[in-house]
Scaffold this active site. Structure first.
Site, PDB file in Angstrom:
ATOM      1  N   SER A 121       0.796  -1.227   0.000  1.00  0.00           N
ATOM      2  CA  SER A 121       0.000   0.000   0.000  1.00  0.00           C
ATOM      3  C   SER A 121       0.825   1.272   0.000  1.00  0.00           C
ATOM      4  CB  SER A 121      -0.943   0.003   1.206  1.00  0.00           C
ATOM      5  OG  SER A 121      -1.768  -1.131   1.157  1.00  0.00           O
TER       6      SER A 121
ATOM      7  N   ASP B  26     -17.415   0.610  -1.447  1.00  0.00           N
ATOM      8  CA  ASP B  26     -16.591  -0.595  -1.248  1.00  0.00           C
ATOM      9  C   ASP B  26     -17.327  -1.563  -0.362  1.00  0.00           C
ATOM     10  OD1 ASP B  26     -14.708  -2.501  -0.598  1.00  0.00           O
ATOM     11  OD2 ASP B  26     -13.641  -1.169   0.815  1.00  0.00           O
TER      12      ASP B  26
ATOM     13  N   CYS C 249      -7.864   1.808   1.427  1.00  0.00           N
ATOM     14  CA  CYS C 249      -8.912   0.985   0.843  1.00  0.00           C
ATOM     15  C   CYS C 249      -8.415   0.312  -0.430  1.00  0.00           C
ATOM     16  CB  CYS C 249     -10.130   1.874   0.540  1.00  0.00           C
ATOM     17  SG  CYS C 249     -11.364   1.039  -0.463  1.00  0.00           S
TER      18      CYS C 249
END
Lengths: 617, 381
Positions: free
Chosen positions: A331, A355, A389
């Protein structure tokens, strides 16, 4: 006596006289012959023998230059030269080599390692009359007992020389590297170039790794010469002429000993790498890989046992994780791909998506899960950054496509070694269509792009690359080539940009917005590194990352406890600070560190505070 | 028996000057003043060169001075015995020498692969071949003096057998240098005794013919090596050629005037091997140059000529033979040593007479001069 009656004394005397005169003449002629011979040597051949006799006594001997010192940015000595006394043997002068060695062994005792080294050195090719080192770093008692017995050991000498020493040992092992004895292979290499052969004619040590190797040219200096008078046994009687060697130049590195020592302290018990870069200059402030090793062991030759211990250590202390450890960025790549999405027009700051915890490509069974099973709900770019996310990035990556992402990432230096003076750094891997065709003979699939969106899949980076990219990010796209060197001698080293252009965003304000998003990684309650907020001193823009070490099957629960420690996820963390006017960029990778906020994050945070604290007050 | 001519010449030389008077004084002490002065001059020069050649070792110079002192004492003593004493002693000294040489071969003490020394209880270690240097020529002279002059071929052959015995034994030690010197000393006696020229040339031819045989069957490997090195010293510059290269370098670099006393780099920096013994003339040549060498050669020339002159005036054949052969043997030492150091002869271990460091050599050489003086000063008996 009866014979006397036959004798004629006068005739006898005459006979003797004539013989004596003849012999006298012969003797005179022979003495003239000797005189002629001497005159021939001393007059006719005088010049020849005068030269021979001069050559006999005069020897031109190279004198090794003192190696330049290495300082950190505070002027702290990182590599120095300390006097060391070594025991040497000149085989040409030794009468009974084996006997001498045995005697010495009784006197001072050689370890097994030293025996090994002695045997190797005795068998190696060397210059005639060049002494072989039998033992380094003699103690005072050893020197005393050798000197007392020296007359029994022709060919044995105690030699004073300067030997490299790294006072901060393990702190700088990987980045500074170390010097070691010139080995056969290096000698052959030097011999190829007459100039190098000359320069190194008296040198015994050469930079083997790290900055010592990279700056060998500067540090080494120029060989000097002395004309000495020697006796027939090669012992110097006096120095007639001397051309002093020019010592190597000192260099000052951007490295900061405070950060380096702090990194080592903070990473105690962990395996990983930390790189800190001065954003304004590109200077590498810290480059530390843990665990480390003592470079002093290597200077005069490491023993088999010591080396085996380092080599066979499961924690790989010899492995420089900062420049040669290649990890999926996970990430921590999100700020960079995020900018790529914006730049390609695939999304905007205001667009939101929902999401549910997973992503699926059209016409594909495969489910790409978010790290958060329940999903993040309604997310935009900023939210997706703060909470990391995955689903958002899956979707946007597919929208943008590999052909937009990969070239954009390349501008940050991914996939290349973008440093000035760390030649051994690995380039990582920045995948694109061509790479995949070449490497796997396969097309680039949309699924590959999905993985790349969250920094998984093929992509690999080193902590050094992560820090470099973070520095460029913090510097609003302006490149400063990362470098160790700050000054050569007194003169600061000016370095051009290199061949990489500064990154121009269509909307320059995106730099600030990304910084804001990254600040919230810590400040926002839902930020992945919110636990660092309690230690807040400076505003830090950061991003966490968790890189999978093993592929988890689709429906299998990830149970870190069940996995062996070494199969746990790697924790990554990038940050720059202060957020509004960044001075330092840091990347930390902790192998099997699992939670970046718990492991890598605090390390980076400490480094930043130390640096800014030191820099500002 | 007294020769009138001889007596007259003696009387002539005793007339007039103060030198002659003191000469007569010395004659009563059975010494020859000019020869003695020449020898003292040589010894003094020897000490001077030795100081430099030994690396300024006062200790060595002192010991050598002691050797000279002993040597001149032995000379003085040896001169007191009349020739008849030596004549009578000759067979015994010779036999003793042969026995001792046999002893060396059986249980001698070795050094550097050669057995040359004998250690007898209560005596210092010594080389019997040194004794032979004196005993052999006297023995041959003893033999030849009893034969008609010129000698018959059979007598010459017998004399050669007498001299070959110790020569072969010394060759076995092995010591090529000494055996050649002793053989030459013996042959010189035969030569002085009037051996015919035809025989001399035949003998020379024989020796020339024997050389290949010597090479194949008699000479040891190391001796052959020396000869080969002599022919081409550069072939083994660090091994056996080293000595001769370094000594030629020392001599050649000295030039005409030399580098100055104690200033020779070859010797002072220890490039020159054996600089205080066999190679000492190279030290002289380097430091005092050609001038020094010529002075030394002149000194030697005067000594030998004085001896030959004296021996020609000896009364008996025995005295003439002994003194003449010892004088020429002395020259041969000089020639072989300087020839070897300057590279025109192979390296054989022969010291430079009365200059090289060494007690045995100095004392036995001065003893020989003592014998010579005995031969020439005891004319009336």
């Amino acid at each position: 006596m009866w014979e006397h009656s036959f004798r004629d004394p006068r005739q006898e005397r005459r006979l003797f006289r004539s013989r004596a005169i003849i012999l006298g003449l012969v003797i005179f002629l022979l003495l003239c012959g000797l005189a002629w011979r001497m005159a021939y040597l001393q007059i006719t051949l005088h010049e020849k023998y005068r030269d021979l006799s001069e050559n006999n006594r005069m020897q031109l001997r190279p004198v090794s230059p003192n190696r330049g010192l290495i300082y950190d940015r505070n002027g702290v000595l990182l590599a120095e030269n300390i006097p060391s006394y070594s025991l040497t043997l000149t085989p040409e002068r030794a009468q009974d080599q084996q006997h001498t060695l045995t005697f010495l062994n009784e006197l001072i005792g050689f370890s097994e390692r030293e025996w090994e080294q002695i045997e190797t050195r005795l068998s190696q090719r060397r210059r005639p009359f060049e002494p072989i080192v039998l033992k380094h770093r003699l103690s005072e008692e050893e020197i005393a007992s050798i000197m007392v017995n020296r007359n029994f050991m022709p060919g044995i000498d105690v030699e004073a020389q300067l030997v490299r020493h790294y006072p901060h040992g393990e702190d700088f092992a990987h980045v500074l590297g170390y010097v070691g004895r010139i080995n056969q292979q290096e000698q052959n290499q030097l011999d190829l170039d007459p100039e190098a052969k000359r320069r190194y004619s008296a040198t015994r040590f050469i930079g083997k790794t790290g900055a010592e190797k990279r700056y060998e040219d500067i540090l080494h200096g120029e060989v000097g010469y002395e004309k000495v008078e020697t006796n027939a046994r090669g012992r110097v009687i006096r120095v007639i002429e001397r051309q002093d060697p020019a010592p190597g130049e000192d260099i000052t590195l951007h490295l900061d000993i405070r950060l380096q020592q702090l990194a080592r302290k903070e990473m105690q018990g962990m395996r990983g790498g930390l790189v800190a870069i001065d954003i304004e200059t590109g200077g590498i402030l810290s480059l530390y890989s843990n665990p480390s090793f003592d470079p002093n062991l290597f200077v005069t030759g490491i023993s088999h046992a010591d080396y085996a211990a380092l080599r066979d250590n499961l924690d790989l202390p010899l492995f420089d994780r900062t420049t040669r450890g290649q990890y999926p960025p996970a990430s921590t790549l999100k700020p960079f791909v995020g900018l790529a999405f914006l730049e390609s027009g695939s999304t905007s700051w205001s667009e939101t998506i929902t999401d549910h915890g997973w992503y699926q490509l059209p016409n594909d069974e495969r489910i790409y899960r978010d790290w958060k099973r329940t999903g993040h709900g309604l997310v935009n770019m900023e939210r997706a950054m703060v909470e990391s996310c995955d689903t958002y990035f899956y979707e946007m990556a597919v929208r943008a496509g590999i052909d937009n992402i990969s070239p954009f990432l390349a501008q940050f230096g991914f996939g290349r070694n973008m440093t000035l003076d760390i030649p051994n750094a690995l380039p990582g891997l920045l995948p694109d269509r061509d790479w995949k065709r070449g490497r796997h003979g396969n097309f680039w699939f949309a699924g590959d792009t999905v993985n790349l969106g969250i920094g998984q899949g093929y992509m690999l980076v080193t902590p050094l690359q992560l820090a470099t990219a973070t520095a460029v990010l913090g510097n609003r796209g302006k490149w400063q080539i990362p470098r160790l060197i700050y000054a050569q001698g007194e003169q600061p080293v000016e370095v051009a940009h290199g061949d990489i252009a500064d990154i121009q965003l269509k909307a320059p304000r995106d730099w600030d917005r990304m910084t804001t998003a990254m600040e919230k990684v810590i400040t926002d309650l839902r930020g992945t590194a919110h636990r660092l907020h309690q230690r807040r001193t400076y505003s830090i823009a950061a991003k966490t990352g968790t890189a999978q070490v093993v592929g988890i099957k689709q429906d299998e629960e990830y149970d870190s406890e069940a996995l062996k420690e070494r199969l746990r996820d790697h924790a990554l963390f990038i940050a720059y600070a202060p957020a509004d006017n960044p001075k330092i960029a840091v990347a930390v990778v902790i192998e099997n560190g699992e939670s970046a906020a718990r492991t890598a994050g605090p390390v980076a945070q400490s480094i930043i505070y130390e640096y800014l604290g030191g820099a500002e007050g | 028996m007294a020769n009138k001519d001889f007596s007259r010449t003696i009387n002539d030389s005793q007339g007039g000057s103060g030198f002659s008077r003191s000469s007569a004084l010395f004659a009563r002490a059975h010494l020859d003043l000019p020869l003695l002065l020449l020898l003292l001059l040589l010894a003094a020069s020897g000490l001077l060169i030795l100081y430099s050649g030994s690396g300024r070792s006062i200790e060595m110079v002192e010991r050598q001075a002691l050797h000279y002192l002993l040597g001149f004492g032995v000379l003085l003593a040896a001169a007191q015995f009349p020739p008849r004493f030596y004549q009578q002693l000759a067979p015994f000294a010779y036999s003793l020498g042969v026995v001792l040489l046999a002893g060396v071969l059986l249980f001698g003490v070795g050094a550097k692969g050669a057995q040359r020394w004998l250690e007898l209880p209560g005596l210092p270690r010594f080389q019997p071949s040194e004794l032979m240097k004196l005993a052999l020529p006297i023995m041959v002279a003893w033999y030849m003096a009893k034969r008609p002059v010129p000698p018959k071929l059979s007598d010459i052959i017998k004399a050669i057998i007498i001299l070959m015995m110790p020569v072969v034994m010394i060759l076995k030690q092995p010591d090529l240098g000494t055996s050649i010197l002793i053989a030459t000393a013996g042959l010189l006696v035969v030569f002085f005794a009037g051996m015919s020229w035809r025989l001399i040339f035949s003998l020379a031819t024989l020796v020339a013919a024997a050389a290949p045989v010597m090479w194949l069957f008699v000479m040891r490997d190391y001796q052959k090596q020396r000869v080969l090195t002599f022919l081409n010293p550069e072939s083994d510059p660090l091994g056996s050629g080293w000595n001769i290269i370094q000594s030629k370098t020392a001599i050649g670099s000295g030039g005409i005037e030399g580098k100055g006393w104690l200033q020779g780099t070859q010797s002072q920096l220890e490039f020159l091997p054996e600089s205080h013994t066999d190679f000492i003339i190279a030290v002289l040549a380097e430091e005092l140059g050609l001038i020094g060498v010529l002075l030394l050669l002149t000194l030697y020339f005067f000594i030998i000529m004085r001896c030959l002159y004296l021996s020609s005036r000896c009364e008996t054949l025995f005295a003439r033979l002994v003194s003449g052969s010892l004088a020429v043997t002395f020259f041969i030492y000089v020639f072989v040593n300087i020839g070897m150091v300057s590279g025109i002869l192979p390296v054989v271990g022969v010291p430079l007479p009365l200059v090289s460091y060494g007690g045995t050599s100095v004392i036995s050489l001065l003893a020989a001069f003592g014998v010579i003086m005995s031969m020439v000063t005891h004319n009336k008996h």
